[in-house]
Design a protein around this motif. Structure first.
Motif, PDB file in Angstrom:
ATOM      1  N   GLY A  65       0.816  -1.206   0.000  1.00 18.88           N
ATOM      2  CA  GLY A  65       0.000   0.000   0.000  1.00 18.88           C
ATOM      3  C   GLY A  65       0.852   1.259   0.000  1.00 18.88           C
ATOM      4  O   GLY A  65       0.522   2.250  -0.665  1.00 18.88           O
ATOM      5  N   SER A  66       1.965   1.234   0.734  1.00 18.50           N
ATOM      6  CA  SER A  66       2.874   2.375   0.758  1.00 18.50           C
ATOM      7  C   SER A  66       3.515   2.583  -0.612  1.00 18.50           C
ATOM      8  O   SER A  66       3.683   3.721  -1.069  1.00 18.50           O
ATOM      9  CB  SER A  66       3.961   2.147   1.821  1.00 18.50           C
ATOM     10  N   ILE A  67       3.858   1.493  -1.285  1.00 17.11           N
ATOM     11  CA  ILE A  67       4.449   1.588  -2.626  1.00 17.11           C
ATOM     12  C   ILE A  67       3.436   2.127  -3.618  1.00 17.11           C
ATOM     13  O   ILE A  67       3.744   2.986  -4.457  1.00 17.11           O
ATOM     14  CB  ILE A  67       4.987   0.215  -3.056  1.00 17.11           C
ATOM     15  N   THR A  68       2.197   1.653  -3.522  1.00 14.01           N
ATOM     16  CA  THR A  68       1.135   2.143  -4.397  1.00 14.01           C
ATOM     17  C   THR A  68       0.913   3.632  -4.189  1.00 14.01           C
ATOM     18  O   THR A  68       0.741   4.399  -5.152  1.00 14.01           O
ATOM     19  CB  THR A  68      -0.173   1.384  -4.125  1.00 14.01           C
ATOM     20  N   ALA A  69       0.922   4.068  -2.927  1.00 14.70           N
ATOM     21  CA  ALA A  69       0.721   5.491  -2.621  1.00 14.70           C
ATOM     22  C   ALA A  69       1.856   6.339  -3.178  1.00 14.70           C
ATOM     23  O   ALA A  69       1.627   7.432  -3.717  1.00 14.70           O
ATOM     24  CB  ALA A  69       0.603   5.685  -1.114  1.00 14.70           C
ATOM     25  N   LEU A  70       3.091   5.836  -3.074  1.00 19.54           N
ATOM     26  CA  LEU A  70       4.224   6.571  -3.648  1.00 19.54           C
ATOM     27  C   LEU A  70       4.051   6.710  -5.157  1.00 19.54           C
ATOM     28  O   LEU A  70       4.233   7.796  -5.711  1.00 19.54           O
ATOM     29  CB  LEU A  70       5.538   5.848  -3.342  1.00 19.54           C
ATOM     30  N   ALA A  71       3.689   5.630  -5.809  1.00 22.65           N
ATOM     31  CA  ALA A  71       3.501   5.670  -7.265  1.00 22.65           C
ATOM     32  C   ALA A  71       2.455   6.701  -7.654  1.00 22.65           C
ATOM     33  O   ALA A  71       2.614   7.428  -8.644  1.00 22.65           O
ATOM     34  CB  ALA A  71       3.114   4.287  -7.771  1.00 22.65           C
ATOM     35  N   SER A  72       1.397   6.802  -6.860  1.00 24.90           N
ATOM     36  CA  SER A  72       0.326   7.741  -7.193  1.00 24.90           C
ATOM     37  C   SER A  72       0.768   9.193  -7.024  1.00 24.90           C
ATOM     38  O   SER A  72       0.207  10.096  -7.662  1.00 24.90           O
ATOM     39  CB  SER A  72      -0.903   7.470  -6.323  1.00 24.90           C
ATOM     40  N   ARG A  73       1.787   9.425  -6.168  1.00 25.37           N
ATOM     41  CA  ARG A  73       2.268  10.787  -5.941  1.00 25.37           C
ATOM     42  C   ARG A  73       3.313  11.224  -6.964  1.00 25.37           C
ATOM     43  O   ARG A  73       3.550  12.420  -7.133  1.00 25.37           O
ATOM     44  CB  ARG A  73       2.868  10.919  -4.532  1.00 25.37           C
ATOM     45  N   LEU A  74       3.932  10.265  -7.607  1.00 26.04           N
ATOM     46  CA  LEU A  74       5.010  10.586  -8.539  1.00 26.04           C
ATOM     47  C   LEU A  74       4.473  10.747  -9.953  1.00 26.04           C
ATOM     48  O   LEU A  74       3.494  10.115 -10.336  1.00 26.04           O
ATOM     49  CB  LEU A  74       6.078   9.486  -8.519  1.00 26.04           C
ATOM     50  N   GLY A  75       5.143  11.563 -10.725  1.00 32.71           N
ATOM     51  CA  GLY A  75       4.826  11.649 -12.140  1.00 32.71           C
ATOM     52  C   GLY A  75       5.616  10.602 -12.900  1.00 32.71           C
ATOM     53  O   GLY A  75       5.908   9.520 -12.390  1.00 32.71           O
ATOM     54  N   SER A  76       5.994  10.918 -14.121  1.00 35.08           N
ATOM     55  CA  SER A  76       6.783   9.979 -14.908  1.00 35.08           C
ATOM     56  C   SER A  76       8.202   9.911 -14.352  1.00 35.08           C
ATOM     57  O   SER A  76       8.703  10.862 -13.741  1.00 35.08           O
ATOM     58  CB  SER A  76       6.806  10.405 -16.375  1.00 35.08           C
ATOM     59  N   LEU A  77       8.826   8.777 -14.543  1.00 40.48           N
ATOM     60  CA  LEU A  77      10.179   8.535 -14.058  1.00 40.48           C
ATOM     61  C   LEU A  77      11.040   7.986 -15.184  1.00 40.48           C
ATOM     62  O   LEU A  77      10.538   7.327 -16.103  1.00 40.48           O
ATOM     63  CB  LEU A  77      10.171   7.514 -12.917  1.00 40.48           C
TER      64      LEU A  77
END
Length: 239
Positions: A65-77
């Motif tokens: 869940g923490s990884i999913t939340a990080l992904a949702s906060r980041l743009g393209s990488l």
């Protein structure tokens, strides 16, 4: 700032110091916009407070869940580097199952989930760099759990290199590096250990975080390199 990573974005997951810090600064100096992420966001924010182009984020690799939340906060990488580890040292009879599971969760399952949730946001000429370690190639008594965790990380890198292609995925395998992790031995024992290792390996010295960061930069910028494990260990497995 111009450089081989000019205008690219790099996520570095790991502790507030040591190899993760060296990688973050090296990527920034190579022109990248860097996001440093770890379980203790405030420590990261404090560490990079005076550093331009390095932002702090929170993520717990043992929590999808923490990884999913990080992904949702980041743009393209463009690039993701996972340096995180949780070592389970000791002989077989002394190993606790929880410690071994934490080692796998942090260094194998966590990076797998980073790839699952972040790869859809990554540019196709980008890369993942995972971390293994010399224990996978130089088996010694007392590092069983470390060795099998590192070995699994290398297999994960090769597997992801196929599944995520043309995204490139590689592993970096450090030897004994003076990151501060050995300070718990005490000054005298640490100095003796480093002297013994440095006298035996072909490089005749102990590695530095800068050595490892240079290898990570090579993995990120070498566009025909994928599915490889890059040793940065002073030749220790030869001894």
């Amino acid at each position: 700032m111009t450089g081989p990573l000019h205008e690219q974005s790099v996520l570095v997951v790991g502790r507030a110091g040591g190899i993760a810090h060296a990688v973050a600064v090296a990527a920034r100096d190579a022109g990248a916009r860097v996001i440093a992420a770890g379980r203790h966001r405030q420590r990261l924010a404090d560490l990079y407070a005076g550093e331009p182009d390095i932002a702090a984020e929170a993520v717990d690799l043992t929590d999808e869940g923490s990884i999913t939340a990080l992904a949702s906060r980041l743009g393209s990488l463009d690039h993701v580097v996972s340096t995180a580890s949780a070592r389970a040292r000791g002989r077989l009879g002394d190993l606790a199952g929880d410690a071994v599971r934490l080692s796998f969760d942090t260094k194998v399952i966590g990076p797998l989930l980073l790839a699952k949730h972040l790869s859809p946001r990554m540019r196709q000429d980008g890369s993942f760099t995972l971390f293994s370690g010399v224990a996978a190639s130089k088996i010694t008594v007392g590092t069983l759990a470390v060795a099998i965790t590192n070995g699994a990380a290398e297999v994960l890198a090769r597997s992801l290199a196929l599944e995520l292609a043309p995204l490139r995925v590689n592993a970096v395998s450090p030897g004994v590096i003076d990151t501060g992790a050995w300070d718990a031995l005490g000054d005298q024992a640490k100095a003796q250990y480093f002297a013994d290792i440095g006298a035996r390996n072909p490089a005749r010295r102990i590695g530095t975080p800068h050595d490892v960061a240079n290898t990570v930069l090579f993995a990120m910028t070498s566009t025909f390199l994928t599915g490889a494990t890059l040793p940065v260990d002073g030749g220790e497995p030869l001894t």
